[in-house]
Design an enzyme around this catalytic site. Sequence first.
Site, PDB file in Angstrom:
ATOM      1  N   THR A  18       0.825  -1.207   0.000  1.00  0.00           N
ATOM      2  CA  THR A  18       0.000   0.000   0.000  1.00  0.00           C
ATOM      3  C   THR A  18       0.858   1.255   0.000  1.00  0.00           C
ATOM      4  O   THR A  18       0.367   2.325  -0.321  1.00  0.00           O
ATOM      5  CB  THR A  18      -0.921   0.019   1.223  1.00  0.00           C
ATOM      6  OG1 THR A  18      -0.135  -0.109   2.410  1.00  0.00           O
ATOM      7  CG2 THR A  18      -1.920  -1.110   1.165  1.00  0.00           C
ATOM      8  N   SER A 112       9.228   7.600   0.816  1.00  0.00           N
ATOM      9  CA  SER A 112       8.883   8.083   2.142  1.00  0.00           C
ATOM     10  C   SER A 112      10.111   8.506   2.935  1.00  0.00           C
ATOM     11  O   SER A 112      10.848   9.396   2.534  1.00  0.00           O
ATOM     12  CB  SER A 112       8.055   7.036   2.890  1.00  0.00           C
ATOM     13  OG  SER A 112       7.573   7.561   4.107  1.00  0.00           O
ATOM     14  N   HIS A 113      10.362   7.839   4.055  1.00  0.00           N
ATOM     15  CA  HIS A 113      11.428   8.216   4.983  1.00  0.00           C
ATOM     16  C   HIS A 113      12.753   7.535   4.650  1.00  0.00           C
ATOM     17  O   HIS A 113      13.726   7.693   5.395  1.00  0.00           O
ATOM     18  CB  HIS A 113      11.008   7.843   6.406  1.00  0.00           C
ATOM     19  CG  HIS A 113      10.623   6.402   6.543  1.00  0.00           C
ATOM     20  ND1 HIS A 113       9.473   5.897   5.974  1.00  0.00           N
ATOM     21  CD2 HIS A 113      11.227   5.359   7.153  1.00  0.00           C
ATOM     22  CE1 HIS A 113       9.393   4.597   6.235  1.00  0.00           C
ATOM     23  NE2 HIS A 113      10.439   4.251   6.948  1.00  0.00           N
ATOM     24  N   LYS A 125       3.898   5.130  -6.035  1.00  0.00           N
ATOM     25  CA  LYS A 125       2.642   4.526  -5.620  1.00  0.00           C
ATOM     26  C   LYS A 125       1.487   5.250  -6.291  1.00  0.00           C
ATOM     27  O   LYS A 125       1.609   6.399  -6.724  1.00  0.00           O
ATOM     28  CB  LYS A 125       2.473   4.554  -4.097  1.00  0.00           C
ATOM     29  CG  LYS A 125       2.230   5.926  -3.487  1.00  0.00           C
ATOM     30  CD  LYS A 125       1.890   5.774  -2.009  1.00  0.00           C
ATOM     31  CE  LYS A 125       1.575   7.113  -1.364  1.00  0.00           C
ATOM     32  NZ  LYS A 125       1.108   6.943   0.032  1.00  0.00           N
ATOM     33  N   ASP A 276       9.544  14.179   7.344  1.00  0.00           N
ATOM     34  CA  ASP A 276      10.333  13.194   6.625  1.00  0.00           C
ATOM     35  C   ASP A 276      10.434  13.483   5.135  1.00  0.00           C
ATOM     36  O   ASP A 276      10.071  14.565   4.672  1.00  0.00           O
ATOM     37  CB  ASP A 276       9.755  11.801   6.861  1.00  0.00           C
ATOM     38  CG  ASP A 276       8.468  11.556   6.093  1.00  0.00           C
ATOM     39  OD1 ASP A 276       7.694  12.513   5.928  1.00  0.00           O
ATOM     40  OD2 ASP A 276       8.222  10.409   5.665  1.00  0.00           O
ATOM     41  N   ASP A 278       8.836  12.618   2.324  1.00  0.00           N
ATOM     42  CA  ASP A 278       7.688  13.044   1.522  1.00  0.00           C
ATOM     43  C   ASP A 278       6.668  13.849   2.308  1.00  0.00           C
ATOM     44  O   ASP A 278       5.598  14.154   1.805  1.00  0.00           O
ATOM     45  CB  ASP A 278       7.018  11.840   0.858  1.00  0.00           C
ATOM     46  CG  ASP A 278       6.332  10.910   1.852  1.00  0.00           C
ATOM     47  OD1 ASP A 278       6.789  10.841   3.011  1.00  0.00           O
ATOM     48  OD2 ASP A 278       5.362  10.238   1.467  1.00  0.00           O
ATOM     49  N   ASP A 280       4.908  13.177   5.161  1.00  0.00           N
ATOM     50  CA  ASP A 280       3.737  12.608   5.829  1.00  0.00           C
ATOM     51  C   ASP A 280       4.003  12.209   7.277  1.00  0.00           C
ATOM     52  O   ASP A 280       3.071  11.844   7.999  1.00  0.00           O
ATOM     53  CB  ASP A 280       3.165  11.424   5.042  1.00  0.00           C
ATOM     54  CG  ASP A 280       4.110  10.236   4.933  1.00  0.00           C
ATOM     55  OD1 ASP A 280       5.271  10.335   5.392  1.00  0.00           O
ATOM     56  OD2 ASP A 280       3.697   9.198   4.372  1.00  0.00           O
ATOM     57  N   ARG A 281       5.242  12.301   7.739  1.00  0.00           N
ATOM     58  CA  ARG A 281       5.560  11.946   9.126  1.00  0.00           C
ATOM     59  C   ARG A 281       6.003  13.186   9.899  1.00  0.00           C
ATOM     60  O   ARG A 281       6.391  14.198   9.315  1.00  0.00           O
ATOM     61  CB  ARG A 281       6.657  10.875   9.182  1.00  0.00           C
ATOM     62  CG  ARG A 281       6.253   9.583   8.519  1.00  0.00           C
ATOM     63  CD  ARG A 281       7.296   8.500   8.703  1.00  0.00           C
ATOM     64  NE  ARG A 281       6.876   7.284   8.034  1.00  0.00           N
ATOM     65  CZ  ARG A 281       7.199   6.057   8.441  1.00  0.00           C
ATOM     66  NH1 ARG A 281       7.946   5.890   9.517  1.00  0.00           N
ATOM     67  NH2 ARG A 281       6.788   5.000   7.781  1.00  0.00           N
ATOM     68  N   THR A 343      -1.541  -1.931  10.705  1.00  0.00           N
ATOM     69  CA  THR A 343      -0.689  -0.856  10.215  1.00  0.00           C
ATOM     70  C   THR A 343      -0.952  -0.657   8.720  1.00  0.00           C
ATOM     71  O   THR A 343      -1.005  -1.614   7.958  1.00  0.00           O
ATOM     72  CB  THR A 343       0.790  -1.191  10.464  1.00  0.00           C
ATOM     73  OG1 THR A 343       1.001  -1.292  11.877  1.00  0.00           O
ATOM     74  CG2 THR A 343       1.689  -0.127   9.890  1.00  0.00           C
ATOM     75  N   GLU A 362      -0.549   6.536  13.882  1.00  0.00           N
ATOM     76  CA  GLU A 362       0.220   5.324  14.097  1.00  0.00           C
ATOM     77  C   GLU A 362       1.509   5.681  14.813  1.00  0.00           C
ATOM     78  O   GLU A 362       1.961   6.825  14.764  1.00  0.00           O
ATOM     79  CB  GLU A 362       0.510   4.626  12.763  1.00  0.00           C
ATOM     80  CG  GLU A 362       1.222   5.515  11.758  1.00  0.00           C
ATOM     81  CD  GLU A 362       1.286   4.920  10.358  1.00  0.00           C
ATOM     82  OE1 GLU A 362       0.461   4.038  10.056  1.00  0.00           O
ATOM     83  OE2 GLU A 362       2.163   5.329   9.589  1.00  0.00           O
ATOM     84  N   SER A 364       4.514   5.077  14.184  1.00  0.00           N
ATOM     85  CA  SER A 364       5.677   5.362  13.343  1.00  0.00           C
ATOM     86  C   SER A 364       5.644   6.798  12.838  1.00  0.00           C
ATOM     87  O   SER A 364       5.845   7.068  11.663  1.00  0.00           O
ATOM     88  CB  SER A 364       5.760   4.368  12.184  1.00  0.00           C
ATOM     89  OG  SER A 364       4.574   4.389  11.420  1.00  0.00           O
ATOM     90  N   LYS A 375      -1.349  10.388   6.098  1.00  0.00           N
ATOM     91  CA  LYS A 375      -0.830  11.053   7.282  1.00  0.00           C
ATOM     92  C   LYS A 375      -0.174  12.354   6.845  1.00  0.00           C
ATOM     93  O   LYS A 375       0.215  12.498   5.691  1.00  0.00           O
ATOM     94  CB  LYS A 375       0.138  10.156   8.040  1.00  0.00           C
ATOM     95  CG  LYS A 375       1.178   9.420   7.211  1.00  0.00           C
ATOM     96  CD  LYS A 375       1.964   8.465   8.106  1.00  0.00           C
ATOM     97  CE  LYS A 375       2.953   7.634   7.305  1.00  0.00           C
ATOM     98  NZ  LYS A 375       2.347   6.428   6.748  1.00  0.00           N
ATOM     99  N   ARG A 495      10.299  -5.062  14.200  1.00  0.00           N
ATOM    100  CA  ARG A 495       9.847  -3.977  15.067  1.00  0.00           C
ATOM    101  C   ARG A 495       9.272  -4.579  16.339  1.00  0.00           C
ATOM    102  O   ARG A 495       8.388  -5.432  16.302  1.00  0.00           O
ATOM    103  CB  ARG A 495       8.799  -3.117  14.363  1.00  0.00           C
ATOM    104  CG  ARG A 495       9.291  -2.491  13.059  1.00  0.00           C
ATOM    105  CD  ARG A 495       8.457  -1.285  12.675  1.00  0.00           C
ATOM    106  NE  ARG A 495       8.690  -0.855  11.320  1.00  0.00           N
ATOM    107  CZ  ARG A 495       9.724  -0.137  10.900  1.00  0.00           C
ATOM    108  NH1 ARG A 495      10.653   0.216  11.775  1.00  0.00           N
ATOM    109  NH2 ARG A 495       9.839   0.220   9.642  1.00  0.00           N
TER     110      ARG A 495
END
Length: 542
Positions: A18, A112-113, A125, A276, A278, A280-281, A343, A362, A364, A375, A495
């Site tokens: 995803t 992402s990160h 994606k 991060d 992109d 989203d964090r 998740t 979440e 993370s 997010k 994790r």
Amino acid sequence: MSIEIVSTAPIAGQKPGTSGLRKKTPVFMRPHYLENFVQAIFDVVGARGKTFVLGGDGRYFNDRAAQVILRMAAANGAARVIVGQGAILSTPAASHLIRLHGTDGGLILSASHNPGGPAEDFGLKFNMPNGGPAPEPVTEAIFGRTATLKEYRILAAQDVDLTAIGRVALGDMTVDVVDPVADYAALMERLFDFPAICAMFAAGFRMRFDAMCAVTGPYAREILETRLGAAPGTVINATPLPDFGGLHPDPNPVWARALMDEMFGADAPDFGAASDGDGDRNMVVGRGIYVSPSDSLAVLAANATLAPGYRAGLKGVARSMPTSAAVDRVAQALGIGCHETPTGWKFFGNLLDAGKVTLCGEESFGTGSDHVREKDGLWAVLMWLNILAVRKQSVAEILTSHWSSFGRNYYSRHDFEAVDAAKADAMATALRGILPDLAGQHLHGLTILSADEFAYTDPVDGSVSQRQGVRIRFTDGSRIVLRLSGTGTEGATLRLYLERYEADPDRFSLDPQLALAPVIQAAHSLARIAEYIGRSAPDVIT
């Protein structure tokens, strides 16, 4: 201009999740590799007559990949593509544009990160018309198509000038190059009390935002420094770079070490944050105090009505299963629903679309709301600023007050990265085998209440997700969760999530790792981590 139909061999073994397809950049740059995946997307979702959003986090190969996707969209009959200037769009901003313009989805270029650069990571994606990540049936169909594809369609044309905002034609397709920040910034201004935050900055409030040489830099500069009046230089590492300046664009206490050192230094600002690759964090830090993502979600839920966009109250909240139960206690006090999901943001998307929840998060470092279907790191930072401005308290005071009302969920995540996948799978298999016999066992001063493997039935679409992580609960409310994650591009990541509830305010000052020591010891004993993967210490502790 003409449409070329290029023969290509099927590419096996590139199954997307995803979070999309993530591989090393040289893999994406192989002849026909990117094109195969893009054609598979268009074959599955359809392109003729449709409108898409396109953009990415600016990592190495972002610009070239965007040009390929534009020419393939044109060749496959797309009517229009909305692309961020310079092929730049944060993931939450892309989600917003999809929803704002009612497009048929969007293609987001990011890993992402994960680190970026010629030898590092790249990703792509597809997001659906609701602005959220493609669900599993779609990603499975795309994967299946990549394995049978024998040709792709691409327009023989020059590159589109993505440096200038405006409308251009690419064959029969319209390309709208848009300011990547403007619409997103306008949305934030509607959601939050900008006058109150402006007044706080004008009164001398100081903050530091580390954009980590990633996509959020231009957004943070425009919103924090230009619109809210934060001092120039508040945003550091603000220019997106193809290799993120050699930084690991993951906002946690390890990779954002410079920010942590500043926030715990002698002349620390009032508030610190990072985002991060992109966008989203997020990581939030007060002067001399770190805010765990789980605590952050709980505090935002408890104070959401202080922001104009949420004054009507929350419909409900949702958290991923590994996230601490801190927000559950807030939901109970507010009398609203609280959902525990696997998740993956797609599960939140279903709940958001159905109007069952308003806030979700979440552990993370991901938090968001119903304003988009991803997010959103900068959104979370602005929500914190809104709360600080209205309550006129420090981060430490707000956390202490929150714990006094709800108790404290000590929480930590231990990551063992780039683990041999076969060894990690063997460990997980062995652990699953003993789960039925664990209830009632005593170890390290704890008594096991129950042990299982989390499964989830989606209340919206009825889909069932199995094997979403091993859960071990203890009679005192402590908890262990173990999951194998596939968000990296090498090996597996183990994790280990650790939680212990404390209701006594006199014990709130304990160091989290000290408070969690019995739970940590129990986890290592039960999973036999050192025996299976050859390590006893994690690579990252958050």
